[in-house]
Each structure stands twice: as C-alpha cells, then as structure tokens.
Design an enzyme around this catalytic site. Sequence first.
Site, PDB file in Angstrom:
ATOM      1  N   TYR B 161       1.752  -6.909   9.540  1.00 13.44           N
ATOM      2  CA  TYR B 161       1.244  -8.191  10.004  1.00 13.44           C
ATOM      3  C   TYR B 161       1.800  -9.390   9.246  1.00 13.44           C
ATOM      4  O   TYR B 161       1.538 -10.522   9.622  1.00 13.44           O
ATOM      5  CB  TYR B 161      -0.285  -8.207   9.973  1.00 13.44           C
ATOM      6  N   ASP B 299      -9.215  27.491   9.598  1.00 16.90           N
ATOM      7  CA  ASP B 299      -9.450  28.241  10.825  1.00 16.90           C
ATOM      8  C   ASP B 299      -8.397  29.337  10.969  1.00 16.90           C
ATOM      9  O   ASP B 299      -7.268  29.188  10.501  1.00 16.90           O
ATOM     10  CB  ASP B 299      -9.343  27.322  12.047  1.00 16.90           C
TER      11      ASP B 299
END
EC number: 5.6.2.2
Lengths: 418, 418
Positions: B161, B299
């Site tokens: 920015y 997992d």
Amino acid sequence: MAEKKKRRRADSDSNSASQPFKNLLKSDAQILQILKSVTSSSSSSTSKPLTLADLALSSTCREVSDLSLSSVQSTIESLVLQLTHQILSGQGFSFIVPSRSSSNQLYVPELDRIVLKDKSTVRPFSHISSVRKTTITAKILSLVHQLCLKNIHVTKRDLFYTDVKLFQDQVQSDAVLDDVSCMLGCTRSSLNVIAAEKGVVVGRLIFSDNGDMIDCTKMGMGGKAIPPNIDRVGDMQSDALFILLVEKDAAYIRLAEDRFYNRFPCIIVTAKGQPDVATRLFLKKMKMELKLPVLALVDSDPYGLKILSVYGCGSKNMSYDSANLTTPDIKWLGIRPSDLDKYKIPEQCRLPMTEQDIKTGKDLLEEDFVKKNPGWVEELNLMVKTKQKAEIQALSSFGFQYLSEVYLPLKLQQQDWL
Amino acid sequence: MAEKKKRRRADSDSNSASQPFKNLLKSDAQILQILKSVTSSSSSSTSKPLTLADLALSSTCREVSDLSLSSVQSTIESLVLQLTHQILSGQGFSFIVPSRSSSNQLYVPELDRIVLKDKSTVRPFSHISSVRKTTITAKILSLVHQLCLKNIHVTKRDLFYTDVKLFQDQVQSDAVLDDVSCMLGCTRSSLNVIAAEKGVVVGRLIFSDNGDMIDCTKMGMGGKAIPPNIDRVGDMQSDALFILLVEKDAAYIRLAEDRFYNRFPCIIVTAKGQPDVATRLFLKKMKMELKLPVLALVDSDPYGLKILSVYGCGSKNMSYDSANLTTPDIKWLGIRPSDLDKYKIPEQCRLPMTEQDIKTGKDLLEEDFVKKNPGWVEELNLMVKTKQKAEIQALSSFGFQYLSEVYLPLKLQQQDWL
C-alpha cells in the site's frame, strides 16, 4: 552510537508534511480527557439492557440463555422423562423442535438484533421423513448429556465423529445441535460444544482463562489467544477507556507493536476476518462486565460493515442465540467512506468496487440495523455512489505508523465515530 | 455434592471395554522413564547441524541467514553505493538477482531440505521488459531501509500500500520482496516484514515476547498466540520431554483442556492447518534452543504428510530460506495409515480417498524427502493401496478423551513414531 544518530535523523524526516492532519493533533493528555468524559457518560447510561419480556414479546419470540452444566443436564433428563411418559401413554415418540427458518426470524429494533419467533415443528419418530432426524436428535441429546457428566468441551467435529454412520455428514449433526440448543433453551456454549478459536486480544485487560490469570499488557506482540470456551473466562479487570475492535490482522499487529494501548488505555481485539463465536462471546463479555464503549476499525467496503453488523446484531443462522452473541452499540470508527476524501487517501490506494460489492452494499442499505442509524446510511450511500473501497492498510501510504500515530488519535480526539 | 457423585459414576462407565488397548497402558511413571531415555539420547546426538559449506556446496548453492537490522541497513547502503559506481562508470543501472525458479532448486539429502542453486539473472533498468521490475526492486530496497531506521515490523500488505500505482498488485511486491531477501542474503524476517500470525502454543515453555515473559503453562485453554516476529522472541526455557506438533485446532483444544502437558511434560503447538512462517520459525527456534524431539500428530491423509514435510523440509517457493524455516528430524507419530487397523478405527469413521487425494499421495511417493524414510514410504503405500483416510478426530468414536487418555500415552510408551 553512530547508528542511534542515523535513526533519529530518519525519524524527524518522516514527521514531515506528508502526513495529513498531523498538525491538528492535540496533546495526548487532552485527548485522554476527551475520552474519559465519553467513557463515564457511556458507562452511566448503560442501564439494564432491554429484554423480550420488557417489550411484551416473550410469548411470541424465543431466546435462549446461558445455563449451568447441571441445569442443562437436568433439562435433558426432564425432557427424556417427559418423552417416556408420552410413549407410555400411547402418544408415540416425537420431539417438538423450534423452527429456525428465516420466516420465523424477526429484527427487533428496540433490541437492535434478530430474534426467533415462536413457531415449532413436530419431529415424529414414526414417520419416514423424520425418523432419521429424530434418531439424530436423540443421539445428540445423549452426547451432550455425557459432556455434562464429564464436564469437558468438545468441537462440533468431535461430535460428528462419534457416529459417522448415523450422521452421514457434519452438516446434519451441526444442524441438530442448533435444534437442541433451541429445544433446551440454552446457548450452544452451555452445551459445552465449542468452535475453533481464532481471535486474539492485547492491551489493558486482566482476566482468568481456565483458572490462570492473564495480563494482556504482558503478552508481547503476539497477544493472548481468545479461549474457545467462554464459560471458563472470568474475573475481568481493566483500566481501559474503550475497546478497539479491529477487523484484520495487519492493523492489529501495527497497534500491538506500537503498544497503542499504553498511549491511549484500551483493549485491542480481533477475530482476523469473519467473527467467530468465541471472539463474539468474548467481546460481549468485556462490554457487559467493563461497561466500555466499543469502537470498530474495519475496511471501508460492504464486508467491513457486514462484519461490524455480525458483532452488533448477530448472524441470521444463529438468531436464536442473538442475545448472548451480540454486543450492542458498537460505534463505526473507521475506515468510513467519507474518510477517503477527508484523509486524502491517494486515488491509487482506493480500489474500484466490483458488481458484487455494489450489490452487497445495496442489500445492506435495506437491512433494518443499517436503516436505524442515519449516519451509517449516509456513509453507505456515499460508498455505493463513489463505487470506491479501501482497506485499513491504505493508510500505510502516509507511512507505516500513520494509523497509530495520527489517524486513530485524531479520530479519538474528534470523537469521530457513528 | 449430588452432582459430584453423578459425575464419578459416569467416569467409570466410560472406562469400559469400548476403548481399545487401554489395558496395554503402563503407569505414567514408566512411560515418563521411557521418554526421558529418548530425550537424553536425542539431545546428545544433536551435534552441530550440517551446512552447505560442510558439503562443499557453498559455491554452487545459496542460502540466506538471519542478519541484524544494522547489517541489513549497511548491506543495502553498500549495494546502493556499488550501483552508483556502476552507473557513473557508464555500465548502466541493473540489479543482479538470484533466480528462484524451480530449475534452480535442489533437494540436498544430507541436509534433508530444498536449497537454491547459484544461478542469477541481470535486471537492467534500460530494458522495456525489466524497467518496471527494476523500479519496484529499488522501491522495496528503500522501504526496507526505512524499516531498518525505524526498527518496526510491517506486513507485506503494508508494503504494497505504500505505492499501489507502482506495484499494481500485491503479487508483484511480494515476489520482489523475496528477490530482495536473496539479493541481500538475509531471511525475510530480517527485513522486518512479517506475515499474519496464526499459531498457538501451550505447555511447558517459558519465553519472552517483545520483552514480556510468557509462561505457557498459565495460558488457560486458549494458549498463547505465536508472535509474528521471531526476532523479538527469546529466553526459551522448558522442562518438557518433547514437542507435540498438532495439525489442527480440535485436537489442540482437547489436549489443552486436558492439560496433557502436565501428565507428560511437553510443549503443544499448532498452526491450525497450513503452517505459516511465524509458527515454522517458532518451532525451529524451540527445537534448536531446547534440543527436544518433535512428534507430529496429523491427519492420516496426503495433506497431513505434506504439512509435516513443510515443517520438516520447507516449501518450494521459499527454498532460499529453507535453513531458517525448517525443523530437521520431525517424527511422524500419527495418525498413520497403519493406525487405522491397529487401533480398530471403525469403518464408518474412515473416509474414501478422492482421485485428487490418491494423485497427491502418489506424487508424495516420488519426493526425495519421503523416499529417504523407508517407514514413511511403507505407510504412504498402505494409504494409497487401501484408498482410506482418517482425521485425528476419528478417534472420538472411542470417546472424546481417547486421544489424550489412551492413544497418545500408548504411542509414547511404545515409542511408536517414524
């Protein structure tokens, strides 16, 4: 030493005329004086919040409340006893479940939040279309009863995995969990089922998390992760003058590193985007216990305002729980559409709104919670008219610390919130 | 009192035969004894880590290192001086930028990570194809120089920015920021440009965050948010026997609520999904300073192993920084494909792998960092063959606390990691 000198030179360089409105800033002591008068008037005006009963709506609208674990347990046990009587008396096995559909929702302007009306549906076991859902409801009730007995918290995902064959997918167990909240008349957090944590808090706040005392002025730059289970949060103490609710991470990091809360005593909190249940409950608890004004710093786009509204008036799919999840009277501090010109945000730091943005903006203009605040309507109209949006980060075009050194202090000094 | 009694009854109910392998568990004291012997052998074997120089690769490979702020500043100043000489001597204005393309990357088995080879490209100002990128490079160098002078941290979004017109979109400023890291030979965190924080830590760890001492045994259930800027983290102390790296939130919450770290002294850390830079740096720092084994609980699917590999060997697009971002020698504790049968995870809690899952699994089998660990290859082959996956949460089918009360203690007792 040589390095020190270099730095000082650079600092004075940056305090140049390129930072609009820096010259308007009063001394910190004067700004603090302004804030103190605001806070004292705010906390004295906070009388007992209105309830559905005050509005004579308690017979036609339904809200849940926080129940203790033992109340949840005995409510489930009474319900099961009642079901047994029902079955023994030959009326069959069925649950009465409050409807959570949008036709059963109502925005109550006096309360400034969405609530659930009183329609219910019967969920009979002996019907092909509802036998599965009835079984799931019984299973969820039994799991919640287990959680009460063990006094532990689990996630929705944990619940789902206790019987994948029955639930088939998590959407089904999640939906029935909300049904069970409504049936028992308690909040989802009373059921000890929690959502993943996302938010962080830093600043002038001391509180207890599961028995540990946390001093949020001593949490470095990272801050304290907001606990997923609000029922183990307590003993809130603070000398802050306001709560600064920040939409996104980047602005939070800037304020935490600059220890903005030491210059202007405040508590800084963010959910890093979409508000999660834990952050919403935490904000509500702070507001209620500390009686501080809440000022919101969000992007100047329709989603910024939408996020503010979720904190303020609730989301539609948890309307039954709006009394516990929403924080009344949040002020829109910035970045507001009118700030773009007022603070001379350069054209190249503004972004054109997409078709979808404009549609979302126009839809918001139709929402009751926006309409009741004329200042918000005006700002939103300006946004839709100019078709421009801007992120909080756009202020970095005036220097990385413009947000903490000029923009926010000036906003506070001018009490520039809606 | 009545409630207390009820709870006790429920507890003994749940300790029934429905929890496989509970009977195999030794006493906690015996398990601790096992862990202590592992930890002491692990910390003594950690000799000085290998470097590119040890492998005589330092001339053909390139790695960056952590530099102090003043070194970054003077490196930039020397570079600019050199460029000025170049221009004055008539050679024109151009940067020499290390190539970060995949053809310039190399997996070094001895180091067990991906590194960058030594190819560079010239980026001349006086060429239509590179004039913009050269200008962006100069701008980023000047912004980083400002950060050095001010000693503050900003996000990549803040950098973007400062000049939206020049950068056009953030992808461009982000890419050049990585170029600048390589050019200066320093890590991105040395540039004081940080990423949003995501991770949390709880357990037997004391450390300082920006000068505040944090005791992670006293962080309740929410834990401590991992700071975005590793350079302000220090003074790590711990009596833990291992670090437990958890893929996801839900398992983290279970372990935090059960205060698993008090039963088996450990530090529990999670990035809540994809590892972010701040969590990777924090894990690396813990491993290096405390010399503890790192055990990963992910997992049982290809993404779980992929996440483990990012912590362990790095991601391809930040390979120039792999030495600083990667934690060597992470052990795969679970959930491993062979655990599904071993722990009798019910069929309905296993999920069929999609075509994409299977492809990802097969691709992983081709990766050097998997191949060098025969145990991992075997597990991954089993996963691809059975076409089944399972989340950590699948263990909830044996009761919500099976993870913390049986599965993990048994894994530790049997030293069952790869």
